[in-house]
Design a protein around this motif. Structure first.
Motif, PDB file in Angstrom:
ATOM      1  N   UNK A   1     -10.924  -5.394   3.681  1.00  0.00           N
ATOM      2  CA  UNK A   1     -11.958  -6.426   3.592  1.00  0.00           C
ATOM      3  C   UNK A   1     -11.770  -7.074   2.240  1.00  0.00           C
ATOM      4  N   UNK A   2     -11.809  -8.376   2.211  1.00  0.00           N
ATOM      5  CA  UNK A   2     -11.591  -9.032   0.920  1.00  0.00           C
ATOM      6  C   UNK A   2     -12.526  -8.450  -0.135  1.00  0.00           C
ATOM      7  N   UNK A   3     -12.015  -8.382  -1.341  1.00  0.00           N
ATOM      8  CA  UNK A   3     -12.782  -7.897  -2.480  1.00  0.00           C
ATOM      9  C   UNK A   3     -12.925  -9.068  -3.445  1.00  0.00           C
TER      10      UNK A   3
ATOM     11  N   UNK B   1       3.609  -4.134  -4.985  1.00  0.00           N
ATOM     12  CA  UNK B   1       4.347  -5.025  -4.094  1.00  0.00           C
ATOM     13  C   UNK B   1       3.540  -6.180  -3.546  1.00  0.00           C
ATOM     14  N   UNK B   2       2.398  -6.449  -4.133  1.00  0.00           N
ATOM     15  CA  UNK B   2       1.551  -7.540  -3.652  1.00  0.00           C
ATOM     16  C   UNK B   2       1.976  -8.855  -4.310  1.00  0.00           C
ATOM     17  N   UNK B   3       1.574  -9.947  -3.697  1.00  0.00           N
ATOM     18  CA  UNK B   3       1.866 -11.283  -4.221  1.00  0.00           C
ATOM     19  C   UNK B   3       0.600 -11.877  -4.804  1.00  0.00           C
TER      20      UNK B   3
ATOM     21  N   UNK C   1       0.321 -16.391   1.873  1.00  0.00           N
ATOM     22  CA  UNK C   1       1.399 -15.937   0.984  1.00  0.00           C
ATOM     23  C   UNK C   1       0.923 -14.941  -0.068  1.00  0.00           C
ATOM     24  N   UNK C   2      -0.384 -14.916  -0.335  1.00  0.00           N
ATOM     25  CA  UNK C   2      -0.888 -14.150  -1.474  1.00  0.00           C
ATOM     26  C   UNK C   2      -1.881 -13.073  -1.050  1.00  0.00           C
ATOM     27  N   UNK C   3      -1.804 -11.950  -1.746  1.00  0.00           N
ATOM     28  CA  UNK C   3      -2.737 -10.843  -1.535  1.00  0.00           C
ATOM     29  C   UNK C   3      -3.891 -10.897  -2.526  1.00  0.00           C
ATOM     30  N   UNK C   4      -3.652 -11.539  -3.669  1.00  0.00           N
ATOM     31  CA  UNK C   4      -4.650 -11.653  -4.728  1.00  0.00           C
ATOM     32  C   UNK C   4      -4.586 -13.056  -5.310  1.00  0.00           C
TER      33      UNK C   4
ATOM     34  N   UNK D   1      -7.113 -11.302   1.699  1.00  0.00           N
ATOM     35  CA  UNK D   1      -6.871 -11.747   0.323  1.00  0.00           C
ATOM     36  C   UNK D   1      -8.045 -11.358  -0.573  1.00  0.00           C
ATOM     37  N   UNK D   2      -7.728 -10.781  -1.716  1.00  0.00           N
ATOM     38  CA  UNK D   2      -8.753 -10.478  -2.719  1.00  0.00           C
ATOM     39  C   UNK D   2      -8.794 -11.620  -3.722  1.00  0.00           C
ATOM     40  N   UNK D   3      -9.947 -11.780  -4.370  1.00  0.00           N
ATOM     41  CA  UNK D   3     -10.129 -12.846  -5.348  1.00  0.00           C
ATOM     42  C   UNK D   3     -10.739 -12.255  -6.610  1.00  0.00           C
ATOM     43  N   UNK D   4     -10.192 -12.659  -7.752  1.00  0.00           N
ATOM     44  CA  UNK D   4     -10.779 -12.291  -9.042  1.00  0.00           C
ATOM     45  C   UNK D   4     -11.107 -13.569  -9.779  1.00  0.00           C
ATOM     46  N   UNK D   5     -12.337 -13.638 -10.300  1.00  0.00           N
ATOM     47  CA  UNK D   5     -12.736 -14.799 -11.084  1.00  0.00           C
ATOM     48  C   UNK D   5     -13.218 -14.319 -12.455  1.00  0.00           C
TER      49      UNK D   5
END
Length: 186
Positions: free
Chosen positions: A12-14, A40-42, A110-113, A144-148
């Protein structure tokens, strides 16, 4: 079943937020990117406010992960301080374009984070709206996870987050009129 294996199957997205008036928010984002890369994440790493005219120590490192990490310095520099002479509209357009690039990245598969460094500052300066950020967060796919990051995080963004860290300034040499040091603050 091992907890990590179960977690991997039910991703679940974080939404991760690093905020506060202390040093360490961008450093935490760089660390999160390195951790993801190590597995190994993008990663897509976009900086708001910050521009190539103000190089920082992390720039060369982040650009060195070509093919695994996309690094975008989307800002036009400090807004209304440090001799800024750009019209506010140019800063706003740059922030809106950076958010659009992040939206494209998050939906590209294309991206995991996806990291939006200093986006909280862009919101507090009214370069982008809190509603635009909330809409962005609502549309992030589960894969996909998101950091802000950035000081002055909007309360609605904090409420939507899964993980919030507040960097608190306890002591800083700036208050003794010591300038920022290369390799420490930038």
């Amino acid at each position: 079943m091992h907890a990590r294996a179960a977690s991997a199957r039910s991703h679940k997205k974080m939404i991760i937020v690093a905020t506060g008036d202390g040093k360490g928010k961008t450093t935490a984002a760089v660390g999160q990117a390195v951790r993801a890369l190590g597995h190994g994440k993008r990663v897509f790493f976009a900086q708001f406010i910050k521009c190539d005219g103000y190089p920082s120590g992390e720039d060369a490192i982040l650009r060195g992960f070509e093919g695994k990490l996309t690094f975008v310095k989307g800002g036009k520099g400090f807004v209304g301080i440090c001799g800024d002479k750009l019209p506010f509209a140019e800063h706003r357009a740059a922030a809106e374009e950076t958010l659009a690039q992040a939206e494209e990245a998050v939906h590209s598969g294309k991206y995991d984070l996806v990291i939006l460094d200093e986006v909280n500052v862009a919101i507090s300066l009214k370069l982008i709206t809190p509603d635009a950020m909330l809409k962005f967060l609502d549309t992030v796919p589960a894969t996909c996870d998101v950091m802000i990051t950035g000081r002055d995080a909007d309360s609605r963004v904090l409420k939507k987050a899964d993980f919030v860290t507040e960097c608190v300034e306890v002591k800083h040499p700036f208050h003794k009129k010591v300038g920022a040091r290369k390799g420490v603050e930038y």
